[in-house]
Design a protein around this motif. Structure first.
Motif, PDB file in Angstrom:
ATOM      1  N   ASN A   1      -3.464   5.827  -4.967  1.00  0.00           N
ATOM      2  CA  ASN A   1      -2.900   4.554  -4.536  1.00  0.00           C
ATOM      3  C   ASN A   1      -1.880   4.104  -5.570  1.00  0.00           C
ATOM      4  O   ASN A   1      -2.247   3.747  -6.689  1.00  0.00           O
ATOM      5  CB  ASN A   1      -4.007   3.513  -4.374  1.00  0.00           C
ATOM      6  CG  ASN A   1      -3.496   2.187  -3.861  1.00  0.00           C
ATOM      7  OD1 ASN A   1      -2.302   1.983  -3.715  1.00  0.00           O
ATOM      8  ND2 ASN A   1      -4.417   1.286  -3.606  1.00  0.00           N
TER       9      ASN A   1
ATOM     10  N   ARG B   1      -2.250   8.001  10.706  1.00  0.00           N
ATOM     11  CA  ARG B   1      -2.959   6.741  10.504  1.00  0.00           C
ATOM     12  C   ARG B   1      -3.193   6.078  11.854  1.00  0.00           C
ATOM     13  O   ARG B   1      -2.273   5.965  12.661  1.00  0.00           O
ATOM     14  CB  ARG B   1      -2.111   5.857   9.594  1.00  0.00           C
ATOM     15  CG  ARG B   1      -2.805   4.629   9.102  1.00  0.00           C
ATOM     16  CD  ARG B   1      -1.991   3.927   8.056  1.00  0.00           C
ATOM     17  NE  ARG B   1      -0.665   3.628   8.571  1.00  0.00           N
ATOM     18  CZ  ARG B   1       0.346   3.251   7.819  1.00  0.00           C
ATOM     19  NH1 ARG B   1       0.188   3.129   6.534  1.00  0.00           N
ATOM     20  NH2 ARG B   1       1.517   2.990   8.338  1.00  0.00           N
TER      21      ARG B   1
ATOM     22  N   GLN C   1     -16.293   8.385   0.347  1.00  0.00           N
ATOM     23  CA  GLN C   1     -15.606   7.913  -0.860  1.00  0.00           C
ATOM     24  C   GLN C   1     -15.081   6.494  -0.640  1.00  0.00           C
ATOM     25  O   GLN C   1     -14.699   6.129   0.472  1.00  0.00           O
ATOM     26  CB  GLN C   1     -14.442   8.844  -1.216  1.00  0.00           C
ATOM     27  CG  GLN C   1     -14.841  10.286  -1.421  1.00  0.00           C
ATOM     28  CD  GLN C   1     -15.962  10.432  -2.439  1.00  0.00           C
ATOM     29  OE1 GLN C   1     -15.889   9.926  -3.543  1.00  0.00           O
ATOM     30  NE2 GLN C   1     -17.012  11.119  -2.040  1.00  0.00           N
TER      31      GLN C   1
ATOM     32  N   LEU D   1       0.478   5.424  -0.755  1.00  0.00           N
ATOM     33  CA  LEU D   1      -0.426   6.523  -1.060  1.00  0.00           C
ATOM     34  C   LEU D   1       0.361   7.787  -1.345  1.00  0.00           C
ATOM     35  O   LEU D   1       1.317   8.095  -0.641  1.00  0.00           O
ATOM     36  CB  LEU D   1      -1.333   6.833   0.128  1.00  0.00           C
ATOM     37  CG  LEU D   1      -2.591   6.028   0.319  1.00  0.00           C
ATOM     38  CD1 LEU D   1      -3.323   6.507   1.568  1.00  0.00           C
ATOM     39  CD2 LEU D   1      -3.506   6.127  -0.879  1.00  0.00           C
TER      40      LEU D   1
ATOM     41  N   ASN E   1     -12.339   3.422  -0.815  1.00  0.00           N
ATOM     42  CA  ASN E   1     -10.884   3.352  -0.751  1.00  0.00           C
ATOM     43  C   ASN E   1     -10.356   3.142  -2.163  1.00  0.00           C
ATOM     44  O   ASN E   1     -10.921   2.348  -2.918  1.00  0.00           O
ATOM     45  CB  ASN E   1     -10.444   2.217   0.165  1.00  0.00           C
ATOM     46  CG  ASN E   1     -10.761   2.514   1.615  1.00  0.00           C
ATOM     47  OD1 ASN E   1     -10.494   3.600   2.100  1.00  0.00           O
ATOM     48  ND2 ASN E   1     -11.350   1.550   2.300  1.00  0.00           N
TER      49      ASN E   1
ATOM     50  N   THR F   1       0.863  -1.178   0.000  1.00  0.00           N
ATOM     51  CA  THR F   1       0.000   0.000   0.000  1.00  0.00           C
ATOM     52  C   THR F   1       0.894   1.220   0.000  1.00  0.00           C
ATOM     53  O   THR F   1       1.698   1.401   0.893  1.00  0.00           O
ATOM     54  CB  THR F   1      -0.905   0.036   1.249  1.00  0.00           C
ATOM     55  OG1 THR F   1      -1.655  -1.148   1.306  1.00  0.00           O
ATOM     56  CG2 THR F   1      -1.830   1.229   1.208  1.00  0.00           C
TER      57      THR F   1
ATOM     58  N   THR G   1      -5.238  -2.256  -1.314  1.00  0.00           N
ATOM     59  CA  THR G   1      -6.133  -1.126  -1.076  1.00  0.00           C
ATOM     60  C   THR G   1      -5.975  -0.600   0.346  1.00  0.00           C
ATOM     61  O   THR G   1      -6.140  -1.356   1.302  1.00  0.00           O
ATOM     62  CB  THR G   1      -7.590  -1.555  -1.325  1.00  0.00           C
ATOM     63  OG1 THR G   1      -7.683  -2.043  -2.667  1.00  0.00           O
ATOM     64  CG2 THR G   1      -8.547  -0.403  -1.148  1.00  0.00           C
ATOM     65  N   PRO G   2      -5.662   0.697   0.513  1.00  0.00           N
ATOM     66  CA  PRO G   2      -5.530   1.279   1.853  1.00  0.00           C
ATOM     67  C   PRO G   2      -6.893   1.559   2.462  1.00  0.00           C
ATOM     68  O   PRO G   2      -7.897   1.602   1.758  1.00  0.00           O
ATOM     69  CB  PRO G   2      -4.792   2.591   1.587  1.00  0.00           C
ATOM     70  CG  PRO G   2      -5.287   2.986   0.234  1.00  0.00           C
ATOM     71  CD  PRO G   2      -5.441   1.693  -0.532  1.00  0.00           C
ATOM     72  N   ASP G   3      -6.938   1.748   3.762  1.00  0.00           N
ATOM     73  CA  ASP G   3      -8.180   2.097   4.452  1.00  0.00           C
ATOM     74  C   ASP G   3      -8.128   3.565   4.845  1.00  0.00           C
ATOM     75  O   ASP G   3      -7.572   3.923   5.882  1.00  0.00           O
ATOM     76  CB  ASP G   3      -8.372   1.217   5.683  1.00  0.00           C
ATOM     77  CG  ASP G   3      -9.737   1.407   6.323  1.00  0.00           C
ATOM     78  OD1 ASP G   3     -10.510   2.276   5.850  1.00  0.00           O
ATOM     79  OD2 ASP G   3     -10.039   0.692   7.284  1.00  0.00           O
ATOM     80  N   LEU G   4      -8.681   4.424   4.003  1.00  0.00           N
ATOM     81  CA  LEU G   4      -8.661   5.862   4.262  1.00  0.00           C
ATOM     82  C   LEU G   4      -9.446   6.248   5.511  1.00  0.00           C
ATOM     83  O   LEU G   4      -9.208   7.286   6.103  1.00  0.00           O
ATOM     84  CB  LEU G   4      -9.228   6.636   3.072  1.00  0.00           C
ATOM     85  CG  LEU G   4      -8.475   6.523   1.769  1.00  0.00           C
ATOM     86  CD1 LEU G   4      -9.137   7.385   0.706  1.00  0.00           C
ATOM     87  CD2 LEU G   4      -7.020   6.909   1.940  1.00  0.00           C
ATOM     88  N   HIS G   5     -10.376   5.402   5.912  1.00  0.00           N
ATOM     89  CA  HIS G   5     -11.220   5.725   7.053  1.00  0.00           C
ATOM     90  C   HIS G   5     -10.489   5.537   8.373  1.00  0.00           C
ATOM     91  O   HIS G   5     -11.047   5.794   9.426  1.00  0.00           O
ATOM     92  CB  HIS G   5     -12.514   4.911   6.982  1.00  0.00           C
ATOM     93  CG  HIS G   5     -13.204   5.102   5.671  1.00  0.00           C
ATOM     94  ND1 HIS G   5     -13.314   4.107   4.737  1.00  0.00           N
ATOM     95  CD2 HIS G   5     -13.744   6.202   5.105  1.00  0.00           C
ATOM     96  CE1 HIS G   5     -13.913   4.580   3.658  1.00  0.00           C
ATOM     97  NE2 HIS G   5     -14.190   5.846   3.860  1.00  0.00           N
ATOM     98  N   GLN G   6      -9.228   5.101   8.320  1.00  0.00           N
ATOM     99  CA  GLN G   6      -8.417   4.938   9.517  1.00  0.00           C
ATOM    100  C   GLN G   6      -7.468   6.116   9.725  1.00  0.00           C
ATOM    101  O   GLN G   6      -6.478   6.008  10.430  1.00  0.00           O
ATOM    102  CB  GLN G   6      -7.616   3.631   9.431  1.00  0.00           C
ATOM    103  CG  GLN G   6      -8.481   2.399   9.486  1.00  0.00           C
ATOM    104  CD  GLN G   6      -9.230   2.309  10.807  1.00  0.00           C
ATOM    105  OE1 GLN G   6      -8.665   2.487  11.872  1.00  0.00           O
ATOM    106  NE2 GLN G   6     -10.522   2.053  10.741  1.00  0.00           N
TER     107      GLN G   6
END
Length: 139
Positions: free
Chosen positions: A52, A127, A99, A14, A101, A12, A57-62
């Protein structure tokens, strides 16, 4: 931001780009109302592109923010209910938490609206999983 390695290669990765930022004590909303920041506070709207460049796939919600004042005071920003498009930042309804990820080699754009103390300072985005600092923006 690099994350999760497999055989030494980042899975991952970003690239985060700040596309725009605005601050205000009050906002005229698209609903015809005026939103006021709490006393001593300021609205901050920031619009980002998360690209990315990795293979997972990263977890943007973290991702979370921390406001750091010029005097050393720290405070977690309060999520604001304003739409950043009312500030002229980003597109209407494009809140980053709504949105998906980004898949490998894809990007998403979105904004975050927060309320922070009105004094000089920065917002540091990190993060949750490992407290890795991602970027700092004027706050």
């Amino acid at each position: 931001m690099a994350d999760q390695t497999m055989y030494g290669a980042p899975r991952t990765q970003l690239t985060i780009t700040l596309l725009g930022e605005r601050t205000a004590m009050s906002v005229n909303t698209s609903y015809g109302t005026v939103e006021q920041a709490h006393p001593g506070m300021l609205f901050v709207c920031e619009n980002y592109r998360f690209r990315n460049t990795g293979t997972s796939t990263p977890d943007l919600h973290q991702i979370y923010g921390q406001w750091i004042g010029a005097n050393g005071q720290t405070q977690q920003p309060q999520i604001a209910t304003v739409d950043c498009s009312d500030f002229g930042v980003g597109k209407q309804g494009q809140d980053i938490v709504l949105q998906p990820n980004p898949a490998p080699r894809q990007y998403v754009e979105g904004w975050v609206a927060v309320e922070v103390p009105a004094g000089p300072g920065v917002i540091q985005w990190s993060r949750n999983s490992d407290n890795m600092h991602l970027l700092r923006t004027p706050g």
